[in-house]
Design an enzyme around this catalytic site. Structure first.
Site, PDB file in Angstrom:
ATOM      1  N   GLY A  47      45.997  31.465  26.613  1.00 38.32           N
ATOM      2  CA  GLY A  47      45.480  32.703  26.047  1.00 38.32           C
ATOM      3  C   GLY A  47      46.630  33.667  25.795  1.00 38.32           C
ATOM      4  N   GLN A  52      50.634  41.810  24.769  1.00 42.74           N
ATOM      5  CA  GLN A  52      51.800  41.024  25.207  1.00 42.74           C
ATOM      6  C   GLN A  52      52.837  40.830  24.108  1.00 42.74           C
ATOM      7  OE1 GLN A  52      49.015  37.879  26.915  1.00 42.74           O
ATOM      8  NE2 GLN A  52      50.774  37.659  28.283  1.00 42.74           N
ATOM      9  N   CYS A  94      50.855  33.882  34.027  1.00 41.21           N
ATOM     10  CA  CYS A  94      50.872  34.834  32.916  1.00 41.21           C
ATOM     11  C   CYS A  94      52.184  34.690  32.160  1.00 41.21           C
ATOM     12  CB  CYS A  94      50.719  36.263  33.433  1.00 41.21           C
ATOM     13  SG  CYS A  94      50.674  37.484  32.113  1.00 41.21           S
ATOM     14  N   LEU A  95      52.084  34.590  30.846  1.00 42.76           N
ATOM     15  CA  LEU A  95      53.293  34.429  30.026  1.00 42.76           C
ATOM     16  C   LEU A  95      54.197  35.661  30.123  1.00 42.76           C
ATOM     17  CD1 LEU A  95      51.699  32.784  26.852  1.00 42.76           C
ATOM     18  CD2 LEU A  95      53.096  31.661  28.600  1.00 42.76           C
ATOM     19  N   HIS A 136      41.290  37.913  32.501  1.00 43.35           N
ATOM     20  CA  HIS A 136      42.747  38.074  32.540  1.00 43.35           C
ATOM     21  C   HIS A 136      43.233  38.760  31.252  1.00 43.35           C
ATOM     22  CE1 HIS A 136      46.945  36.323  33.359  1.00 43.35           C
ATOM     23  NE2 HIS A 136      47.020  36.683  32.095  1.00 43.35           N
ATOM     24  N   GLU A 137      42.709  38.316  30.110  1.00 46.13           N
ATOM     25  CA  GLU A 137      43.160  38.866  28.821  1.00 46.13           C
ATOM     26  C   GLU A 137      42.661  40.298  28.606  1.00 46.13           C
ATOM     27  OE1 GLU A 137      45.411  37.260  27.698  1.00 46.13           O
ATOM     28  OE2 GLU A 137      45.012  35.205  28.273  1.00 46.13           O
ATOM     29  N   HIS A 140      44.832  42.707  30.235  1.00 41.74           N
ATOM     30  CA  HIS A 140      46.023  43.057  29.439  1.00 41.74           C
ATOM     31  C   HIS A 140      45.725  44.205  28.482  1.00 41.74           C
ATOM     32  CE1 HIS A 140      49.102  40.167  30.510  1.00 41.74           C
ATOM     33  NE2 HIS A 140      48.316  39.128  30.304  1.00 41.74           N
TER      34      HIS A 140
HETATM   35  O1  GNR Z   1      48.672  30.494  29.937  1.00 37.65           O
HETATM   36  C1  GNR Z   1      47.986  31.110  30.755  1.00 37.65           C
HETATM   37  N1  GNR Z   1      47.359  30.447  31.751  1.00 37.65           N
HETATM   38  C2  GNR Z   1      46.421  31.005  32.574  1.00 37.65           C
HETATM   39  C3  GNR Z   1      46.032  30.296  33.705  1.00 37.65           C
HETATM   40  C4  GNR Z   1      45.071  30.814  34.551  1.00 37.65           C
HETATM   41  C5  GNR Z   1      44.487  32.028  34.263  1.00 37.65           C
HETATM   42  C6  GNR Z   1      44.858  32.750  33.161  1.00 37.65           C
HETATM   43  C7  GNR Z   1      45.811  32.240  32.321  1.00 37.65           C
HETATM   44  S1  GNR Z   1      46.270  33.135  30.900  1.00 37.65           S
HETATM   45  C8  GNR Z   1      47.897  32.585  30.659  1.00 37.65           C
HETATM   46  C9  GNR Z   1      48.476  33.133  29.380  1.00 37.65           C
HETATM   47  C10 GNR Z   1      48.592  34.624  29.478  1.00 37.65           C
HETATM   48  O2  GNR Z   1      49.450  35.208  30.083  1.00 37.65           O
HETATM   49  N2  GNR Z   1      47.646  35.319  28.922  1.00 37.65           N
HETATM   50  O3  GNR Z   1      47.645  36.654  29.027  1.00 37.65           O
HETATM   51 NI    NI Z   2      48.697  37.111  30.873  1.00 33.92          NI
END
Ligand code: GNR
Ligand code: NI
Length: 169
Positions: A47, A52, A94-95, A136-137, A140
């Site tokens: 995601g 980001q 998280c990236l 999670h997104e 952000h």
């Molecule tokens: O790549 C991603 N893997 C992930 C694994 C578990 C829960 C959430 C994520 S999102 C993350 C990519 C990212 O940072 N999205 O904001």
């Molecule tokens: Ni993230």
């Protein structure tokens, strides 16, 4: 042609901005979504939120498929937690926080609303990883990060490490 975008790294203050609602569903929005999908695939993420890549609008892309061939776009997403939910623990990454993985607990029953690239509204009650990833997104888009759920000690540790690793400030 899609373009790879730079991903902001914690503790970049731009990750703390609150994203604005999307009101124009145009070619420009389509292009950004497509560039974000490219960027997400190249970084091996599942995601990516516009925040980001330093675009502060309520746009998320995702692909939870094994074969990485089911791109999804969520615009102006929101959710409400449903009755009878439990907290579900999942190890997240998280990236924007490379090398940091933590188990985070989130509600496991939500009703999700969003718009697509045409501006059409959808409502769904997602299952499994989508429930985790969309929360999670959406975090952000609110300027919130995984590190906000862990102890100050862990947060300061990863902050110092990434500041050294990504000497940009
Ligand atoms: O790549 C991603 N893997 C992930 C694994 C578990 C829960 C959430 C994520 S999102 C993350 C990519 C990212 O940072 N999205 O904001
Ligand atoms: Ni993230």
């Amino acid at each position: 042609m899609a373009k790879k975008l730079d991903i902001l790294i914690f503790p970049d203050p731009r990750l703390r901005k609150v994203a604005e609602k999307v009101v124009k569903f145009d070619k420009c929005l389509e292009k950004l979504a497509s560039d974000m999908l490219d960027t997400m695939y190249e970084a091996n993420g599942i995601g990516l939120a516009a925040t980001q890549v330093d675009h502060h609008i309520r746009l998320i892309v995702m692909d939870l498929s094994e074969d990485r061939n089911e791109p999804r776009v969520f615009i102006n997403p929101s959710y409400k937690i449903l009755e009878g939910y439990k907290m579900f623990e999942y190890e997240e990454g998280c990236l924007s926080i490379p090398g940091f993985n933590e188990v985070i607990a989130r509600p496991d029953k939500i009703e999700l609303s969003w718009q697509d690239l045409k501006g059409e509204t959808h409502v769904d009650t997602p299952e499994g990883l989508l429930t985790v990833c969309i929360q999670h997104e959406i975090d952000h888009l609110e300027g919130k990060l995984m590190v906000d759920y862990v102890s100050a000690l862990k947060r300061d540790r990863v902050r110092s490490k990434l500041l050294k690793e990504f000497k940009r400030y």
